[in-house]
Scaffold this motif. Structure first.
Motif, PDB file in Angstrom:
ATOM      1  N   GLU A  24     -12.673   0.992   9.516  1.00 25.43           N
ATOM      2  CA  GLU A  24     -11.491   0.622   8.726  1.00 25.43           C
ATOM      3  C   GLU A  24     -10.620   1.864   8.522  1.00 25.43           C
ATOM      4  O   GLU A  24      -9.392   1.818   8.689  1.00 25.43           O
ATOM      5  N   LYS A  41      -0.645   1.248   9.035  1.00 28.70           N
ATOM      6  CA  LYS A  41       0.439   1.800   8.210  1.00 28.70           C
ATOM      7  C   LYS A  41       1.664   2.151   9.062  1.00 28.70           C
ATOM      8  O   LYS A  41       2.797   1.963   8.638  1.00 28.70           O
ATOM      9  N   MET A  73      -6.654   2.214   9.708  1.00 29.62           N
ATOM     10  CA  MET A  73      -5.595   2.222   8.691  1.00 29.62           C
ATOM     11  C   MET A  73      -4.313   2.933   9.133  1.00 29.62           C
ATOM     12  O   MET A  73      -3.216   2.405   8.917  1.00 29.62           O
TER      13      MET A  73
END
Ligand SMILES: C[S@@+](CC[C@H](N)C(=O)[O-])C[C@H]1O[C@@H](n2cnc3c(N)ncnc32)[C@H](O)[C@@H]1O
Length: 291
Positions: free
Chosen positions: A242, A250, A246
Motif C-alpha cells: 500500500e 496521489k 500511494m
C-alpha cells in the motif's frame, strides 16, 4: 501421502470425480487454481496440478464435510439442507441477484419448507397454493419471491426501509418496457455526465496502474496459493505494498484534480463517498425526478 503425481486439468477433473464420487468439472478444477486452493504448474506449455494438493483439498474440506458434521452433531443430520450441490449461480438465480445482500438465506432453503414435498425430515406439508405466508424479518425478500413462485401469497415486514425496497422491487409487477427505456435514458445521462468530467480518464489510468501493480506484486493464482499456505504474512505484505502504491495514486489525484472529500460531513452520503461519486449519485437522482 503417496509420491506426487501431476495431472492436466482434464485428468484432474476425472480423477477427482472418481475420488469423491461426485461430478467434478474442468471449471471446478480451474476454480481451485484461481482461488489458490491448489498450485498451478506450467509443464510443456500445459497447466498441471498436483495429486497431493487435490487429496489435501478434498480431505480438508469437501469430501469429509458431511462425515465431520455428522460426527459433531448427529447421524440424524438432514444433509439435504446443506444444499451443497447448488452452484452460486443457482443460489442467486434470477431476482435473487438483483442487489447484494449478505444476510439472506438461499431460495432453495425457503422452497424446501414451503413446497408440498415430504421426506424423512419434513413429514408434513404446511402450505399450498393460495395460502398466505408472513415473514416478519423479510430482509431482501427471499421468502416472498419463493412463495410467489409456488403460487402462495406472501407478506414481508422489515424494519429497514432499504431492505423493504429491495424486497419490493423483486415482487411487484413492473412495466418492463417503461422500465427499460427509463434505465436506458438514465444510463445515457450518467455516461454523458461522467465523460463531461475528468473522472473517466482518471479511472482508466488508475485501473491501468493497478493492473500492472497487482500483476507484479499480487500475481493470481500464485499469490493466493502462498497466502493459503502461510508463506506470506498478508497484513505486513499488504501494508508494504500500500505504501508503495500511494505515491502513484496521489500523482493521479493531482494530475486529474480529483477531490477526495466533500464539503460537508453530515450524512452517510457525505461521509463515505468521494465528491465525484456524490456528483454521480446526484445526477441519477435528478434524472429520476425528471420523469
Ligand atoms: C437475516 S435478515 C433476513 C434475511 C432474509 N431472510 C433474506 O433472505 O433476505 C434479518 C432481517 O431482520 C430485520 N429486522 C431486525 N429486527 C427487526 C425488527 N424488530 N422488526 C422487523 N425487522 C427486523 C433486519 O432489518 C434484516 O433485514
Amino acid at each position: 501421502m503417496s509420491a506426487d503425481k501431476l495431472f492436466t486439468i482434464k485428468e484432474a477433473s476425472e480423477w477427482a470425480t472418481r475420488h469423491i464420487g461426485k461430478d467434478v468439472t474442468v471449471s471446478n478444477i480451474s476454480y481451485l487454481i484461481q482461488y489458490g486452493r491448489i498450485k498451478k504448474f506450467d509443464r510443456y506449455g500445459s497447466t498441471q496440478v498436483s495429486q497431493n494438493d487435490l487429496l489435501q483439498y478434498y480431505e480438508s474440506y469437501n469430501g469429509s464435510r458431511e462425515i465431520n458434521y455428522k460426527e459433531r452433531i448427529s447421524e440424524d443430520l438432514n444433509w439435504a439442507l446443506s444444499f451443497e450441490q447448488y452452484k452460486e449461480a443457482e443460489t442467486t438465480k434470477h431476482v435473487h441477484r438483483l442487489h447484494p445482500y449478505k444476510g439472506k438465506f438461499i431460495p432453495q432453503l425457503v422452497e424446501y419448507f414451503l413446497d408440498e414435498h415430504a421426506d424423512r425430515f419434513k413429514k408434513e406439508t404446511y402450505f399450498s397454493a393460495g395460502d398466505i405466508v408472513l415473514d416478519p424479518f423479510s430482509g431482501s425478500g427471499t421468502t416472498m419471491v419463493q412463495a410467489s413462485e409456488l403460487g402462495i401469497h406472501a407478506l414481508g415486514i422489515d424494519i429497514s426501509a432499504f431492505n423493504s425496497l429491495i424486497g419490493n422491487c423483486k415482487v411487484i409487477q413492473h412495466d418492463i418496457v417503461n422500465l427499460q427505456s427509463e434505465i436506458y435514458r438514465i444510463t445515457n445521462a450518467l455516461t454523458n455526465f461522467i465523460y463531461s468530467t475528468n473522472i473517466a480518464q482518471f479511472e482508466a489510468e488508475l485501473t491501468k496502474e493497478l493492473y500492472e501493480f497487482n500483476n507484479h506484486y499480487f500475481p493470481v493464482p500464485d499469490y493466493k496459493y502462498q497466502l493459503r499456505n502461510k508463506q506470506i504474512n498478508e497484513e505486513q505484505y499488504g501494508n508494504e505494498k500500500e505504501k508503495l502504491f500511494m505515491p502513484i495514486y496521489k500523482r493521479l489525484v493531482k494530475k486529474y484534480d480529483v477531490r477526495l472529500l466533500q464539503n460537508q460531513n453530515e450524512t452517510f452520503l457525505d461521509k463515505w463517498f468521494l465528491q465525484h461519486i456524490r456528483n454521480e449519485i446526484d445526477c441519477v437522482f435528478t434524472e429520476v425526478k425528471k420523469n
